[in-house]
Scaffold this motif. Structure first.
Motif, PDB file in Angstrom:
ATOM      1  N   ALA A  56       0.839  -1.208   0.000  1.00 19.53           N
ATOM      2  CA  ALA A  56       0.000   0.000   0.000  1.00 19.53           C
ATOM      3  C   ALA A  56       0.869   1.251   0.000  1.00 19.53           C
ATOM      4  N   PRO A  57       0.352   2.382  -0.515  1.00 26.22           N
ATOM      5  CA  PRO A  57       1.109   3.636  -0.402  1.00 26.22           C
ATOM      6  C   PRO A  57       1.449   3.920   1.060  1.00 26.22           C
ATOM      7  N   GLY A  58       2.710   4.329   1.295  1.00 30.37           N
ATOM      8  CA  GLY A  58       3.143   4.644   2.659  1.00 30.37           C
ATOM      9  C   GLY A  58       3.577   3.435   3.469  1.00 30.37           C
ATOM     10  N   GLU A  59       3.624   2.241   2.817  1.00 28.96           N
ATOM     11  CA  GLU A  59       3.996   1.025   3.555  1.00 28.96           C
ATOM     12  C   GLU A  59       5.463   0.667   3.286  1.00 28.96           C
ATOM     13  N   ALA A  60       6.170   0.260   4.336  1.00 30.00           N
ATOM     14  CA  ALA A  60       7.552  -0.247   4.185  1.00 30.00           C
ATOM     15  C   ALA A  60       7.626  -1.603   4.858  1.00 30.00           C
ATOM     16  N   ARG A  61       8.363  -2.504   4.223  1.00 25.23           N
ATOM     17  CA  ARG A  61       8.475  -3.835   4.844  1.00 25.23           C
ATOM     18  C   ARG A  61       9.820  -4.476   4.524  1.00 25.23           C
ATOM     19  N   PRO A  62      10.268  -5.366   5.410  1.00 22.29           N
ATOM     20  CA  PRO A  62      11.514  -6.080   5.112  1.00 22.29           C
ATOM     21  C   PRO A  62      11.243  -7.220   4.138  1.00 22.29           C
TER      22      PRO A  62
ATOM     23  N   ARG B 182      13.524 -10.454   1.866  1.00 21.95           N
ATOM     24  CA  ARG B 182      14.820 -11.087   1.622  1.00 21.95           C
ATOM     25  C   ARG B 182      14.744 -11.815   0.294  1.00 21.95           C
ATOM     26  N   PHE B 183      15.514 -11.345  -0.667  1.00 22.70           N
ATOM     27  CA  PHE B 183      15.595 -11.974  -1.982  1.00 22.70           C
ATOM     28  C   PHE B 183      17.065 -12.063  -2.386  1.00 22.70           C
ATOM     29  N   PHE B 184      17.395 -13.055  -3.211  1.00 22.57           N
ATOM     30  CA  PHE B 184      18.753 -13.214  -3.764  1.00 22.57           C
ATOM     31  C   PHE B 184      19.800 -13.265  -2.635  1.00 22.57           C
ATOM     32  N   GLY B 185      19.416 -13.816  -1.488  1.00 20.58           N
ATOM     33  CA  GLY B 185      20.346 -13.937  -0.364  1.00 20.58           C
ATOM     34  C   GLY B 185      20.674 -12.608   0.284  1.00 20.58           C
ATOM     35  N   GLN B 186      19.857 -11.578   0.030  1.00 24.42           N
ATOM     36  CA  GLN B 186      20.152 -10.243   0.576  1.00 24.42           C
ATOM     37  C   GLN B 186      18.952  -9.687   1.340  1.00 24.42           C
ATOM     38  N   ASP B 187      19.267  -8.948   2.402  1.00 22.86           N
ATOM     39  CA  ASP B 187      18.214  -8.264   3.153  1.00 22.86           C
ATOM     40  C   ASP B 187      17.912  -6.940   2.471  1.00 22.86           C
ATOM     41  N   LEU B 188      16.622  -6.690   2.254  1.00 24.88           N
ATOM     42  CA  LEU B 188      16.191  -5.527   1.481  1.00 24.88           C
ATOM     43  C   LEU B 188      14.998  -4.876   2.165  1.00 24.88           C
ATOM     44  N   VAL B 189      14.748  -3.614   1.799  1.00 22.28           N
ATOM     45  CA  VAL B 189      13.509  -2.958   2.231  1.00 22.28           C
ATOM     46  C   VAL B 189      12.714  -2.620   0.973  1.00 22.28           C
ATOM     47  N   LEU B 190      11.438  -2.974   1.014  1.00 26.48           N
ATOM     48  CA  LEU B 190      10.529  -2.666  -0.086  1.00 26.48           C
ATOM     49  C   LEU B 190       9.508  -1.672   0.459  1.00 26.48           C
ATOM     50  N   PHE B 191       9.372  -0.524  -0.213  1.00 28.22           N
ATOM     51  CA  PHE B 191       8.362   0.419   0.259  1.00 28.22           C
ATOM     52  C   PHE B 191       7.670   1.095  -0.913  1.00 28.22           C
ATOM     53  N   ARG B 192       6.526   1.697  -0.597  1.00 28.93           N
ATOM     54  CA  ARG B 192       5.799   2.442  -1.613  1.00 28.93           C
ATOM     55  C   ARG B 192       5.644   3.864  -1.105  1.00 28.93           C
ATOM     56  N   SER B 193       6.070   4.835  -1.921  1.00 25.11           N
ATOM     57  CA  SER B 193       5.980   6.234  -1.505  1.00 25.11           C
ATOM     58  C   SER B 193       4.516   6.621  -1.299  1.00 25.11           C
ATOM     59  N   GLU B 194       4.318   7.733  -0.625  1.00 24.87           N
ATOM     60  CA  GLU B 194       2.931   8.169  -0.382  1.00 24.87           C
ATOM     61  C   GLU B 194       2.207   8.465  -1.687  1.00 24.87           C
ATOM     62  N   SER B 195       2.978   8.822  -2.749  1.00 24.92           N
ATOM     63  CA  SER B 195       2.308   9.070  -4.033  1.00 24.92           C
ATOM     64  C   SER B 195       2.187   7.784  -4.864  1.00 24.92           C
TER      65      SER B 195
ATOM     66  N   LYS C 244       9.748   4.125   8.528  1.00 22.96           N
ATOM     67  CA  LYS C 244       8.467   4.744   8.137  1.00 22.96           C
ATOM     68  C   LYS C 244       8.652   5.458   6.804  1.00 22.96           C
ATOM     69  N   VAL C 245       7.578   5.513   6.026  1.00 23.18           N
ATOM     70  CA  VAL C 245       7.624   6.240   4.755  1.00 23.18           C
ATOM     71  C   VAL C 245       7.171   7.677   5.002  1.00 23.18           C
ATOM     72  N   ARG C 246       7.971   8.619   4.478  1.00 21.75           N
ATOM     73  CA  ARG C 246       7.570  10.034   4.515  1.00 21.75           C
ATOM     74  C   ARG C 246       7.741  10.585   3.111  1.00 21.75           C
ATOM     75  N   GLY C 247       6.638  10.907   2.463  1.00 18.54           N
ATOM     76  CA  GLY C 247       6.720  11.355   1.067  1.00 18.54           C
ATOM     77  C   GLY C 247       7.280  10.247   0.201  1.00 18.54           C
ATOM     78  N   ASP C 248       8.428  10.511  -0.476  1.00 21.30           N
ATOM     79  CA  ASP C 248       9.048   9.467  -1.297  1.00 21.30           C
ATOM     80  C   ASP C 248      10.277   8.883  -0.601  1.00 21.30           C
ATOM     81  N   ARG C 249      10.367   9.084   0.728  1.00 20.23           N
ATOM     82  CA  ARG C 249      11.554   8.629   1.465  1.00 20.23           C
ATOM     83  C   ARG C 249      11.191   7.555   2.489  1.00 20.23           C
TER      84      ARG C 249
ATOM     85  N   GLU D  62      16.972   9.959   6.526  1.00 18.13           N
ATOM     86  CA  GLU D  62      15.959   9.734   5.493  1.00 18.13           C
ATOM     87  C   GLU D  62      16.624   9.395   4.157  1.00 18.13           C
ATOM     88  N   PHE D  63      16.109   8.358   3.508  1.00 27.04           N
ATOM     89  CA  PHE D  63      16.667   7.894   2.231  1.00 27.04           C
ATOM     90  C   PHE D  63      15.624   8.033   1.136  1.00 27.04           C
ATOM     91  N   GLY D  64      16.039   8.660   0.018  1.00 25.88           N
ATOM     92  CA  GLY D  64      15.133   8.873  -1.111  1.00 25.88           C
ATOM     93  C   GLY D  64      15.062   7.656  -2.010  1.00 25.88           C
TER      94      GLY D  64
END
Ligand code: FES
Ligand SMILES: [Fe+2]
Length: 325
Positions: free
Chosen positions: A24-30, A32-45, A67-72, A81-83
């Motif tokens: 969902a927009p504004g959601e971030a979650r951990p 794990r793909f390709f043996g790597q830890d990753l974060v997948l998120f959707r910006s508020e837009s 937490k997602v803030r805008g596109d970060r 904050e990471f863009g």
């Protein structure tokens, strides 16, 4: 082509990060793909973003509490904050951002109701695209009904199903009357007709064309009792496990409730069908040089096709194109 199929690591190509409706927009979650830890998120837009998980500051996982803030995405530890490109763009208590304050950003594309990630062994850019599905979002077609399973197997085992004509009756009880396999550059297609016996009873005379677009996303055009589009796809979690996902779009009938029920039944049948395969996959001992007989299908051709996705991009494209000729 490598002389051994036991190449470490993963094939290069487009892989499903999630179904679009799972993020969902504004959601971030951990993830794990390709043996790597990753974060997948959707910006508020609404833009999906996938970054390496661990914050360059002091190593917190951006998907666990970020937490997602805008596109970060905001790190849960000290709120850096990471863009969407993975660059740190804000530190709440410092004016100057260190040059090295960035995390790797993964190429994503969202289409057909999926968020796809491009994984490349040599970090080359995508050398082909997933095609658009005109049925997705079109009037007269349902939304995706879908499911997923974690499986302890190598991705190759799943892909090999497309040529393995001998397993359809013993494993799935499907009576295959005709089958043909076509390899064309990054695509491997199975054209098949027969009679399926769904788990709920009855039978379905079908014809289908199922194409792998690269090593991991297979789209099936199914003509049977109803018109359907089926997807079977997988994403490696690590070298031993993968996430198998499957879904169906069907042509709507006048009876909406009935259409939804049929879509659910398709998904249940796909899940049950995969359980039948999984019982084999999770317990087999891989045979690099199997003893084959007439009627086994072009298994070694399929393996050769799949193995090309382990090559660097330039060699892979040349080899796949040569195969088209
Ligand atoms: S660990 Fe991420 S901001 Fe400190
Ligand atoms: Fe199968």
């Amino acid at each position: 082509m490598s002389s051994s199929l036991k190449t470490p690591g993963f094939a290069s190509g487009w892989f499903v990060a999630c179904f679009s409706d799972q993020l969902a927009p504004g959601e971030a979650r951990p993830v794990r793909f390709f043996g790597q830890d990753l974060v997948l998120f959707r910006s508020e837009s609404g833009e999906p973003v996938m970054l390496d998980a661990h914050c360059p500051h002091m190593g917190a996982h951006l998907g666990h509490g970020g937490k997602v803030r805008g596109d970060r995405v905001v790190c849960p530890f000290h709120a850096w904050e990471f863009g969407p490109t993975g660059d740190c763009v804000e530190i709440p208590y410092a004016d100057k951002i260190p040059k090295k304050a960035k995390v790797a950003c993964w190429p994503l594309v969202e289409k057909n109701g999926f968020v796809f990630v491009w994984y490349d062994r040599a970090k080359d850019p995508p050398s082909w695209q997933i095609p658009d599905m005109p049925e997705f979002g079109a009037p007269g077609w349902t939304a995706w009904s879908h499911g997923e399973l974690e499986v302890k197997t190598h991705p190759r085992e799943i892909v090999e199903n497309v040529v393995d004509v001998g397993h359809f009756m013993p494993v799935h009880g499907t009576d295959v009357s005709t089958i043909e396999n076509v390899f064309d550059a990054h695509k491997a297609t199975q054209i098949n007709s027969g009679t399926a016996y769904p788990i709920g009873g009855g039978h379905d005379h079908y014809s289908l064309e199922a194409t792998y677009h690269g090593p991991a996303w297979q789209l099936t055009d199914w003509k049977g009792f109803l018109q359907a589009r089926l997807v079977n796809c997988h994403t490696p979690i690590d070298e031993d496990r993968l996430l198998l996902r499957f879904g169906v779009l069907i042509q709507e009938t006048d009876d909406v409730a009935k259409t939804e029920l049929i879509a659910q039944k398709y998904v249940e049948n796909m899940r049950e069908g995969f359980f039948q395969d999984i019982a084999i996959w999770e317990n087999l001992s891989f045979r690099e040089r199997p003893i084959l007989c007439a009627g086994d299908g072009p298994l070694m051709k399929l393996r050769q096709w799949y193995q090309e996705f382990y090559q660097p991009d330039s060699e892979r494209v040349a080899a796949l194109e040569a195969r088209r000729a």
